[in-house]
Design a protein around this motif. Structure first.
Motif, PDB file in Angstrom:
ATOM      1  N   TRP A 404       0.658  -1.245   0.057  1.00  0.00           N
ATOM      2  CA  TRP A 404       0.041   0.099  -0.133  1.00  0.00           C
ATOM      3  C   TRP A 404       0.730   1.525  -0.050  1.00  0.00           C
ATOM      4  CZ3 TRP A 404      -4.128  -1.691  -1.936  1.00  0.00           C
ATOM      5  CH2 TRP A 404      -4.547  -2.767  -1.560  1.00  0.00           C
ATOM      6  N   GLY A 405       1.976   1.049   0.435  1.00  0.00           N
ATOM      7  CA  GLY A 405       3.117   2.164   0.449  1.00  0.00           C
ATOM      8  C   GLY A 405       3.444   2.476  -0.794  1.00  0.00           C
ATOM      9  N   MET A 406       3.430   1.667  -1.653  1.00  0.00           N
ATOM     10  CA  MET A 406       3.854   2.045  -2.923  1.00  0.00           C
ATOM     11  C   MET A 406       2.714   2.902  -3.992  1.00  0.00           C
ATOM     12  SD  MET A 406       5.707  -1.394  -4.516  1.00  0.00           S
ATOM     13  CE  MET A 406       7.141  -1.916  -3.873  1.00  0.00           C
ATOM     14  N   LEU A 407       1.381   2.269  -3.517  1.00  0.00           N
ATOM     15  CA  LEU A 407       0.254   3.139  -4.292  1.00  0.00           C
ATOM     16  C   LEU A 407       0.419   4.314  -3.465  1.00  0.00           C
ATOM     17  CD1 LEU A 407      -2.274   0.267  -4.083  1.00  0.00           C
ATOM     18  CD2 LEU A 407      -0.858   1.302  -6.048  1.00  0.00           C
ATOM     19  N   ALA A 408       0.427   4.522  -2.210  1.00  0.00           N
ATOM     20  CA  ALA A 408       0.577   5.916  -1.366  1.00  0.00           C
ATOM     21  C   ALA A 408       1.541   6.810  -2.032  1.00  0.00           C
ATOM     22  CB  ALA A 408       0.608   5.755   0.138  1.00  0.00           C
ATOM     23  N   GLY A 409       2.697   6.191  -2.568  1.00  0.00           N
ATOM     24  CA  GLY A 409       3.884   6.862  -2.695  1.00  0.00           C
ATOM     25  C   GLY A 409       3.443   7.280  -4.260  1.00  0.00           C
ATOM     26  N   ALA A 410       2.850   6.685  -5.294  1.00  0.00           N
ATOM     27  CA  ALA A 410       2.110   6.976  -6.392  1.00  0.00           C
ATOM     28  C   ALA A 410       1.427   8.258  -6.414  1.00  0.00           C
ATOM     29  CB  ALA A 410       1.542   5.778  -7.274  1.00  0.00           C
ATOM     30  N   ALA A 411       0.657   8.313  -5.187  1.00  0.00           N
ATOM     31  CA  ALA A 411      -0.413   9.416  -4.910  1.00  0.00           C
ATOM     32  C   ALA A 411       0.230  10.386  -4.550  1.00  0.00           C
ATOM     33  CB  ALA A 411      -1.627   8.892  -3.894  1.00  0.00           C
ATOM     34  N   VAL A 412       1.292  10.377  -3.682  1.00  0.00           N
ATOM     35  CA  VAL A 412       1.737  11.586  -3.194  1.00  0.00           C
ATOM     36  C   VAL A 412       2.717  12.179  -4.400  1.00  0.00           C
ATOM     37  CG1 VAL A 412       3.947  12.147  -2.029  1.00  0.00           C
ATOM     38  CG2 VAL A 412       2.038  10.890  -0.880  1.00  0.00           C
ATOM     39  N   ALA A 413       3.278  11.294  -5.156  1.00  0.00           N
ATOM     40  CA  ALA A 413       4.190  11.814  -6.434  1.00  0.00           C
ATOM     41  C   ALA A 413       3.179  12.575  -7.217  1.00  0.00           C
ATOM     42  CB  ALA A 413       4.754  10.688  -6.975  1.00  0.00           C
ATOM     43  N   SER A 414       2.095  11.993  -7.580  1.00  0.00           N
ATOM     44  CA  SER A 414       0.955  12.461  -8.635  1.00  0.00           C
ATOM     45  C   SER A 414       0.691  13.942  -7.924  1.00  0.00           C
ATOM     46  CB  SER A 414      -0.078  11.651  -8.466  1.00  0.00           C
ATOM     47  OG  SER A 414      -1.035  12.207  -9.326  1.00  0.00           O
ATOM     48  N   ALA A 415       0.423  13.944  -6.394  1.00  0.00           N
ATOM     49  CA  ALA A 415       0.180  15.374  -5.967  1.00  0.00           C
ATOM     50  C   ALA A 415       1.199  16.272  -6.080  1.00  0.00           C
ATOM     51  CB  ALA A 415      -0.324  15.049  -4.398  1.00  0.00           C
ATOM     52  N   VAL A 416       2.360  15.706  -6.116  1.00  0.00           N
ATOM     53  CA  VAL A 416       3.520  16.737  -6.000  1.00  0.00           C
ATOM     54  C   VAL A 416       3.519  17.173  -7.488  1.00  0.00           C
ATOM     55  CG1 VAL A 416       6.164  16.796  -6.327  1.00  0.00           C
ATOM     56  CG2 VAL A 416       5.119  15.828  -4.305  1.00  0.00           C
ATOM     57  N   GLY A 417       3.203  16.223  -8.608  1.00  0.00           N
ATOM     58  CA  GLY A 417       3.322  16.736  -9.886  1.00  0.00           C
ATOM     59  C   GLY A 417       1.995  17.618 -10.107  1.00  0.00           C
ATOM     60  N   ILE A 418       0.922  17.454  -9.633  1.00  0.00           N
ATOM     61  CA  ILE A 418      -0.067  18.407  -9.806  1.00  0.00           C
ATOM     62  C   ILE A 418       0.328  19.948  -9.293  1.00  0.00           C
ATOM     63  CG2 ILE A 418      -2.379  18.936  -9.068  1.00  0.00           C
ATOM     64  CD1 ILE A 418      -3.008  16.052  -9.153  1.00  0.00           C
ATOM     65  N   LEU A 419       0.942  19.755  -8.035  1.00  0.00           N
ATOM     66  CA  LEU A 419       1.338  21.111  -7.296  1.00  0.00           C
ATOM     67  C   LEU A 419       2.314  21.692  -8.173  1.00  0.00           C
ATOM     68  CD1 LEU A 419       1.535  20.417  -3.507  1.00  0.00           C
ATOM     69  CD2 LEU A 419      -0.033  21.698  -4.765  1.00  0.00           C
ATOM     70  N   LEU A 420       3.201  20.932  -8.981  1.00  0.00           N
ATOM     71  CA  LEU A 420       3.972  21.719  -9.682  1.00  0.00           C
ATOM     72  C   LEU A 420       3.381  22.135 -10.945  1.00  0.00           C
ATOM     73  CD1 LEU A 420       7.185  22.418 -10.356  1.00  0.00           C
ATOM     74  CD2 LEU A 420       7.334  20.094 -11.484  1.00  0.00           C
ATOM     75  N   ALA A 421       2.703  21.280 -11.587  1.00  0.00           N
ATOM     76  CA  ALA A 421       2.234  21.883 -12.959  1.00  0.00           C
ATOM     77  C   ALA A 421       1.059  23.004 -12.784  1.00  0.00           C
ATOM     78  CB  ALA A 421       1.460  20.436 -13.526  1.00  0.00           C
ATOM     79  N   LEU A 422       0.533  23.040 -11.657  1.00  0.00           N
ATOM     80  CA  LEU A 422      -0.489  24.313 -11.521  1.00  0.00           C
ATOM     81  C   LEU A 422       0.243  25.520 -11.896  1.00  0.00           C
ATOM     82  CD1 LEU A 422      -2.725  23.155  -8.457  1.00  0.00           C
ATOM     83  CD2 LEU A 422      -3.534  23.442 -10.964  1.00  0.00           C
ATOM     84  N   PRO A 423       1.096  25.835 -11.227  1.00  0.00           N
ATOM     85  CA  PRO A 423       1.973  27.296 -11.464  1.00  0.00           C
ATOM     86  C   PRO A 423       2.483  27.205 -12.903  1.00  0.00           C
ATOM     87  CG  PRO A 423       3.054  26.269  -9.920  1.00  0.00           C
ATOM     88  CD  PRO A 423       2.025  25.304  -9.992  1.00  0.00           C
ATOM     89  N   LEU A 424       2.918  25.881 -13.307  1.00  0.00           N
ATOM     90  CA  LEU A 424       3.860  25.934 -14.513  1.00  0.00           C
ATOM     91  C   LEU A 424       2.926  25.691 -15.802  1.00  0.00           C
ATOM     92  CD1 LEU A 424       6.312  25.673 -12.907  1.00  0.00           C
ATOM     93  CD2 LEU A 424       6.840  23.451 -14.088  1.00  0.00           C
ATOM     94  N   ARG A 425       1.505  25.784 -15.716  1.00  0.00           N
ATOM     95  CA  ARG A 425       0.816  25.182 -16.575  1.00  0.00           C
ATOM     96  C   ARG A 425       0.570  26.368 -17.837  1.00  0.00           C
ATOM     97  NH1 ARG A 425      -2.963  26.890 -13.064  1.00  0.00           N
ATOM     98  NH2 ARG A 425      -4.696  27.935 -13.845  1.00  0.00           N
TER      99      ARG A 425
END
Ligand code: ADP
Ligand code: MG
Lengths: 797, 256
Positions: A404-425
């Motif tokens: 489950w940690g791996m899935l959580a990791g994917a979710a966290v990475a995805s959230a980081v990706g979204i946080l980065l992409a929002l100002p970058l878009r």
């Protein structure tokens, strides 16, 4: 008192940043290349200087002359003529990938060939006697700071003066406006680019040599940081103003030094904030200050007449019916391979194979972001790390099952990706890439070293997934099968996305963001989605990787990875799923291969090999794997699907030309009135023999028609070029040599050919269209300016 | 509640590029289903005006209303979804994609079909309805024989027709056409006029047409606006405007 000394140190650092930044600006302005390789050029100069002084005991001045004044400009020149000259007019991606290649290859090559390591301590100070300490009104100031400041200011001011006041500078600025326009005006754009690449090489070399003692070592990673600081300073100058670049560099240097002094020394914040200030500044400028991202783009006025650069998109196979079979085949082949490998491989090779599979998952994250969405990210290791450390921390502190940690990791990475992409878009192209680079470095320098994220440098222990006694993957073979399953699932997902509606929307945005928005597609939202998916995939890959190794260390997800990975996958084929798998295999197995062959410095050579691959990208943007697959398929006789030959029209002999050319005797009559003046001096109007519609096109055809020899002759004639006044006073030219040559060429092909009377073409109303020789063109009759075109309805004629 | 008979109302638009005033107090209206022309010499600001209506550039002053609602602050794509379609003077095609893919993408942007999850299930293949819509539209603009060509191989004129078809896929209420006939030959440009007529008749789409070809303007518009150097010079019924001496002077450079 102490503050003043601090200030001087800060100014010295800032001056080095400014030097480097002016190198970035120079090449960007004169050849539209955003040269990330400049960091490597600086490193090369520092390494050469170190070798000359420390290992070969050259006097410091001699070493300085050789490394900075001789080899650095030569290196710049070689880079231009060897690589970047061929990227002219290529998409930004190509230039970026090639310059990334330089950034990777040069240091690795130096290390592999003679330097032996990427880090050497205690480099000598570049100027003799500079280690002296001066006392000025009670303030102790290092001589090296003073010389650094002095040298940098002299160079930057000289450069600015060169740009502003000299003929060469004028031409450089003209080249920026339009390389081709300048070329058409008879100026040697290559020559100007050569000069600017030499100059930029020189300033990078100088910065590199001067910076080494400030760092206390000759260290590759430090030069990447220097590069980013320089980019930040250059962005302050909007990639064009040298004075503002200087201001940006100084501000950065001073703030950094002052922060280092006044922040509490032991906090992670201080330790991270100081070196990462440039990234924060760069990121902030790009993302939050709109004016810095709209200015500085190089637009060629002639670019409007070009076809758009080819998108990085492999030819579309339109056959949809075969896809269903492909899935079944892929599943079957994968199962077969997995079964074979898991049974046949020795333990060591099984681990390597698993690593390759996991790396392939990470590379698939590039397939989504770069291949499908067309955004180059230089911070992908940050996403992988986010997934890895999430899984690791959860397992360590909360006894969270790794699965489950791996899935959580994917979710966290995805959230980081979204946080980065929002100002970058809203950012496009190179600016988005630079922002991801800043982000990647920031994470690498501040976030991952945090105790709560990356743990200690030694890393965090990560167990293998083990759940309910049924899902037991602690065995290497079982884990291998798990990784293969994940890879297969991710690949299937990416493939469905690429060929499905989402992929088409992303393709559309890449083709034209404006066009996509005009049919109601929200480009920003779509980019954010792509980042989210890509980051999630990278996160899963990262988590698998650390679970495989049993340990998660920050070094594994450093910026070096973020730079190497995209080059590898882009060269192999960013859109291709097989390419991602090959990339995983190469990255893992090539070092092993070199090790088995007893090659010294295998890792450096691997980097060199991958980096050299980037240079292939100039010629082959299809991606090597897709290209290979296509070529093998073609040679296997299945050529029908190649777009170039598909639907081939059978060759039928065309009907004979209906030739209504007047018979020779009429021609002779016209010619007899005034034989073509081949020797006598004539005005510029002779060029009329070429008379196509517009002035620039006409000039273009002139230049294109000229044999190389005459081009060279003409260039020498006009070499003392100066602004319009002399331009206009140019005396009547004798028959342009190129015209003679083309007449001769035509005669050779057709001995009966006679040039017709030029004056017969010249109706009075054509006056404004009269072709002018390039050198007599500027500022002439204003009504002939191409900008004044009217609509087809214009004029009563 | 104020009501307006206009589909599009641009009110007192002002646009500046640095020191250059590109648009100066330009007001223009288009009624539902109306065919309106906009002419003016190059550099008059016609394209800039289109850009400020579609939201690509933000006007310094002025409002844009569409179907009575103020859309001045909306994003480009939101305006497109409201029903403003457009073609571009400098073409904005999706390089690397085929004609069919262009139309399909535009159709799906309009219908909202095709998410990442539906891709997983269906692979994003077009449904029969989508396919026939795409093929019919391609036929309408006479691109059906090039439907599987990659756009980079199309001629300029075909590219313009494709832009028109792409805009039509979103079933717009208003079409903004920026010099659609440049690059078309005579036959093609009268075909274009027919397409515009057909679109108006069948879907009652209004359009605002920027053109240099006065023949097409005469054929395809009822009302005409004339711009010059960023301001509006004249407006009125097409024939009346075209024959006005001041317009003739401004547009053709003839003092008559
Ligand atoms: N992005 C821009 N930046 C600066 N000036 C611009 C820009 N776009 C257009 N202009 C200027 O605005 C004026 C109007 O241009 P445009 O709208 O393209 O005219 P038209 O479409 O009528 O030919 C021109 O003078 C042009 O140079
Ligand atoms: Mg225009």
């Amino acid at each position: 008192m102490e503050f003043v000394a601090l200030l001087v140190a800060g100014v010295a650092l800032g001056c080095v940043y400014a030097l480097m930044a002016s190198g970035v600006v120079l090449t960007y302005k004169t050849s539209a290349v955003f040269n990330l390789g400049l960091g490597a050029q600086a490193y090369a100069a520092a390494a050469i200087f170190y070798t000359l002084t420390v290992d070969m005991h050259f006097p410091i001045l001699v070493a300085l002359v050789i490394s900075v004044f001789l080899l650095s400009p030569l290196l710049g020149l070689a880079l231009y003529w060897g690589l970047f000259r061929y990227t002219q007019g290529a998409p930004e991606t190509v230039k970026l990938v090639v310059s990334l290649g330089v950034l990777l290859v040069l240091p690795a090559l130096i290390q592999a060939v003679w330097f032996g390591t990427n880090l050497k301590g205690n480099p000598p100070v570049a100027v003799p006697g500079a280690d002296r300490v001066f006392e000025l009104a009670g303030i102790r100031i290092g001589g090296d700071s003073l010389t650094t400041i002095f040298a940098a200011v002299v160079v930057v001011v000289a450069l600015a003066g060169l740009f502003k006041f000299t003929v060469l500078g004028l031409r450089m600025r003209a080249v920026v406006e339009s390389p081709r326009m300048v070329q058409l005006a008879g100026i040697n754009a290559d020559g100007i680019a050569s000069v600017s690449w030499m100059l930029s090489g020189f300033v990078a070399g100088l910065a590199g040599v001067m910076l080494a003692p400030l760092f206390g070592s000759v260290d590759v990673s430090k030069y990447t940081l220097l590069l980013v600081a320089a980019i930040a300073a250059a962005v302050v100058g909007r990639l064009s103003s040298l004075p503002w670049t200087l201001v940006g560099g100084l501000a950065l240097g001073v703030t950094q030094v002052v922060l280092a002094r006044y922040l509490p020394a032991d906090s992670v914040l201080a330790e991270g904030l100081r070196p990462s200030l440039p990234f924060i500044l760069l990121f902030g400028l790009l993302v939050f200050v709109p004016k810095y991202r709209t200015i500085g783009g190089v637009t060629d006025p002639l670019s409007g007449v070009d076809p758009p650069p080819k998108a990085l998109r492999s030819p579309v196979s339109t056959d949809t019916h075969s896809k269903r079979n492909t899935f079944g085949q892929a599943l079957l082949i994968t199962c077969g391979l997995v079964a074979f490998f898991s049974l046949a491989l020795s333990d060591v090779w099984l681990l390597r194979m698993t690593t390759a599979v996991v790396m392939a998952v990470i590379f698939l994250s590039y397939t989504v972001l770069t291949g499908i969405a067309g955004q180059i990210s230089l911070g992908q290791a940050a996403f992988a790390g986010a997934g890895a450390f999430t899984a690791a921390q959860l397992a360590n502190h909360f006894d969270f099952p790794v699965f489950w940690g791996m899935l959580a990791g994917a979710a966290v990475a995805s959230a980081v990706g979204i946080l980065l992409a929002l100002p970058l878009r809203q950012l496009r192209g190179i600016y988005l890439t630079l922002a991801t680079l800043a982000f990647g470095l920031m994470v690498d320098q501040i976030i991952f070293p945090l105790e709560n994220v990356g743990g200690s440098p030694a890393g965090l222990e990560v167990p293998r997934p083990y759940q309910y006694n049924i899902f037991d993957f602690s065995d290497d073979r079982a884990f291998f099968i798990l990784c293969c399953g994940v890879l297969f699932w991710v690949a299937w997902y990416v493939w469905r996305m690429r060929d499905g509606a989402t992929g088409q929307v992303l393709d559309a945005i890449r083709g034209s963001e404006t066009g996509a928005a005009s049919v109601g597609i929200d480009p920003g939202r779509t980019k954010v989605k792509a980042f989210a998916v890509s980051a999630a995939i990278a996160g899963i890959g990262g988590a698998l990787l650390v679970s495989l190794q049993g340990r998660a260390t920050p070094a594994e997800f450093s910026i070096a990875e973020s730079l190497l990975w995209p080059v590898l996958i882009i060269v192999l084929g960013a859109r291709s799923i097989p390419a991602a798998i090959f990339a995983g295999a190469f990255l893992t197995l090539l070092p092993e291969l070199l090790r088995m062959l007893d090659v010294p410095q295998p890792l450096a050579w691997v980097t060199v090999i991958f980096g050299l691959g980037a240079f292939i990208f100039i010629k082959n943007q299809e991606g090597l794997v897709d290209w290979l697959l296509r070529v093998t398929r073609q040679t296997a006789g299945r050529t029908a699907r190649d777009p170039a030959t598909a639907g081939g029209v059978p060759a039928v002999a065309p009907p004979p030309v209906i030739d209504l050319t007047p018979q020779p005797d009429t021609n002779v009559q016209i010619g007899a009135q005034a034989a073509f003046p081949t020797a006598s001096p004539v005005g510029p109007s002779v060029g009329v023999a070429h008379a196509p519609p517009t002035a620039s096109e006409r000039t273009a055809s002139h230049v294109a028609a000229e044999p190389a020899a005459t081009v060279r002759r003409r260039r020498t004639r006009y070499r003392p070029w100066s602004p319009p006044r002399r331009y206009l006073q140019a005396p009547a030219k004798p028959t342009p040599p190129q015209l003679q040559t083309s007449i001769e060429a035509l005669r050779r092909r057709d001995p009966t050919w006679q040039p017709a009377n030029p004056s017969s073409w010249m109706r009075p109303s054509d006056d404004m269209n009269r072709p002018q020789h390039p050198s007599t063109n500027g500022g002439g009759s204003s009504d002939g300016a191409p900008g004044n075109r009217r609509g087809p309805e214009a004029g009563p004629n | 509640m104020e009501t307006t008979p206009w589909l599009l109302e641009a009110q007192h638009i002002q646009v500046q590029f640095g020191g250059i005033i590109a648009l100066q107090d330009v007001s223009l209206e288009v009624g539902p289903g109306e065919a309106v022309g906009l002419i003016g010499p190059n550099g008059a600001g016609k394209t800039t005006f289109f850009n400020s209506i579609t939201g690509i550039i933000a006007p310094l002053r002025g409002r844009v209303r569409f179907m009575g609602a103020d859309i001045t602050e909306l994003d480009v794509h939101t305006r497109a979804r409201l029903g403003i379609g457009r073609t571009f003077q400098r073409m904005e095609l999706f390089s690397g994609m085929t004609v069919r893919e262009h139309l399909l993408v535009a159709l799906r942007a309009h219908t909202g079909v095709g998410s990442m999850w539906s891709d997983l299930l269906t692979g994003g293949r077009p449904s029969d309805v989508e396919r026939s819509l795409v093929e019919d539209t391609a036929k309408l603009v006479a691109l059906d024989d090039r439907i599987d060509s990659v756009v980079d191989t199309l001629s300029l004129g075909h590219g313009r027709l494709l832009e028109l078809a792409r805009a039509l896929m979103t079933n717009p209420r208003l079409l903004l056409l920026d010099e659609p006939s440049s690059g078309l030959d005579h036959v093609e440009s009268s075909e274009l006029a027919e397409v515009l007529h057909a679109v108006r008749r069948v879907r009652s789409t209004a359009y605002l047409l920027v053109e240099h070809d006065l023949r097409l303007i005469r054929e395809a518009t009822e009302r005409l606006y004339v711009m010059e150097q960023g301001y509006l010079l004249a407006k009125g019924p097409t024939e009346a405007v075209l024959s006005h001496p001041r317009v003739r002077e401004a547009y053709t450079g003839v003092t008559a």
